[in-house]
Write an enzyme that holds these catalytic residues in place. Structure first.
Site: not given
Ligand code: CTP
Length: 403
Positions: A212-213
């Site tokens: 993810g980020n």
């Protein structure tokens, strides 16, 4: 959420029997989240008490230029009241007040407020049927319409005189609905359908892990809120985020992966007028998702990644009428890279934020952006709140679609 939520509504009450119904009207405004102040003519107090109205509106009620009862007489500033209001609603508006409004007769505080108000003025006539039909009343109504004041028409029914006919003030619910519809109908994005993406995407590695980020989704949610407040019907497609929104013009589709987002966006794009893709979509995902939790038995784990679909680029290939906006987060050679994306993805506008700018990018309340349009006009903005950035963005788009 009602369109009048957060708005300042000044209610002007004049001396008609329908004044007793304004208690319900104040309640409706307050329940919808509006701020309400009341200004009434001195004679209107015979029909409903200022105490009732101040209790319901949570504000003092104004009816004279000077508050004589206090030791030091204080002045009620009509100009301030007029400037405070986003909307001035005069209900009930008697034949006498309508005539004074048409002629500019300034003999009480309500009339002084009317003459100094800069906001839209709505009025709901209330009088007996013959008064309503009288040539002089019709003249007043026509003059007021020419001034740009907006009439909430009287209805038919039993009147205070016992006669039956036209002249009853519209019911509080009808006044409320009229106001909401009128405000909505005049908003610059009314009738426009907008797709917005927000937040990160999560690409599964196994049942418990993902790539993810740090995107918070804040920028996309602000763009959606501003759009809805400008009247657009918004389809907000958001990756996992803590952001929340409740607005009757915003339809939220929560998604997890880039593929989910791709599918949700394509479901709405054909019907939409504007698409703004602000999500931080993962560019790569694990080629295979492990069915069971991966055990740490090996000293090194190698994940094979494959490209996700570029949602923005896919829209650029199929767009016809849509105005397409992308975001670019760059660390070097910012303007040139952003211009490249603008061309390659066939965009109408790109919003560039540089990670080199303090306060810009992920997890901040602020952003510092540069807009580049299809003609490569570059507009740099200083550091602003994400709400202000969203407003700037919509100003540019509205200018373009109304050009
Ligand atoms: N975007 C998208 N789908 C993807 C990747 C990006 O829709 N799979 C959109 C983002 O929402 C944003 C823009 O493309 O509007 C940002 O592109 P960005 O990730 O910065 O650039 P890329 O084209 O992916 O190029 P690079 O990562 O090499 O800079």
């Amino acid at each position: 959420m009602s369109i009048i939520s957060g708005k300042n509504i000044l209610l002007g009450i004049t001396a008609g029997i329908a004044a007793y119904k304004t208690a319900s009207l104040v309640r409706l405004f307050i329940k919808a989240g509006a701020h309400v102040k009341v200004v009434m003519t001195p004679t209107a107090k015979a029909f409903i008490t200022p105490l009732t109205l101040s209790t319901l509106s949570k504000n003092p009620v104004y009816s004279s230029f000077v508050n004589k009862d206090e030791g030091d007489a204080t002045w009620n500033n009509h100009v301030d009241l007029g400037l405070w209001a986003d909307f001035f609603v005069i209900a009930p508006a008697t034949a006498n007040t309508l005539s004074k409004m048409a002629q500019g007769t300034c003999d009480n505080l309500l009339m002084a407020v009317y003459l100094s108000a800069k906001c839209p003025v709505y009025f709901a006539p209330a009088m007996d049927l013959d008064m309503y039909k009288h040539e002089s009343t019709i003249n007043s109504l026509n003059i007021l319409k020419d001034y740009g004041n907006i009439m909430i028409p009287a209805t038919s029914g039993e009147l205070a005189s016992g006669l039956i006919g036209e002249g009853r003030m519209a019911e509080p619910e009808a006044i409320f609905a009229f106001l909401e519809q009128d405000i909505l109908g005049k908003l610059p994005l009314r009738g426009k359908k907008v797709v917005i993406t927000a937040g990160p995407t999560y690409e599964a590695i196994d049942p418990v892990r993902f790539i993810g980020n740090h995107s918070s989704g804040k920028m996309g949610f602000e763009i959606a809120k501003v759009a809805a407040n400008l009247g657009a019907e918004v389809f907000l497609i958001s990756g996992p985020t803590h952001q929340k929104v409740t607005h009757n013009l915003i339809d939220v589709t929560p998604v997890i992966s880039a593929q989910d987002m791709y599918e949700a966006v394509h479901k709405h794009f054909g019907n939409c007028d504007i698409a703004i893709l602000s999500a931080a979509v993962a560019d790569f995902r694990p080629k295979a998702v492990a069915a069971q939790k991966i055990k740490k038995k090996e000293p090194v784990l190698t994940l094979e990644l494959e490209k996700t679909q570029d949602i923005l680029a896919s829209l650029g290939r199929i767009k016809n009428k849509q105005y397409l906006v992308g975001f670019a987060l760059e660390t070097n050679n910012e303007i040139e890279n952003a211009k490249g994306k603008l061309k390659n993805k066939n965009l109408d506008l790109i919003v560039l934020n540089s990670l080199n700018d303090k306060g810009a990018g992920f997890k901040t309340e602020t952003n510092k952006v540069t807009f580049i349009d299809a003609e490569e006009h570059i507009t740099e903005h200083p550091l602003k709140s994400k709400t202000e950035v969203a407003e700037d963005l919509w100003n540019v788009i509205i200018k373009h679609i109304h050009a």
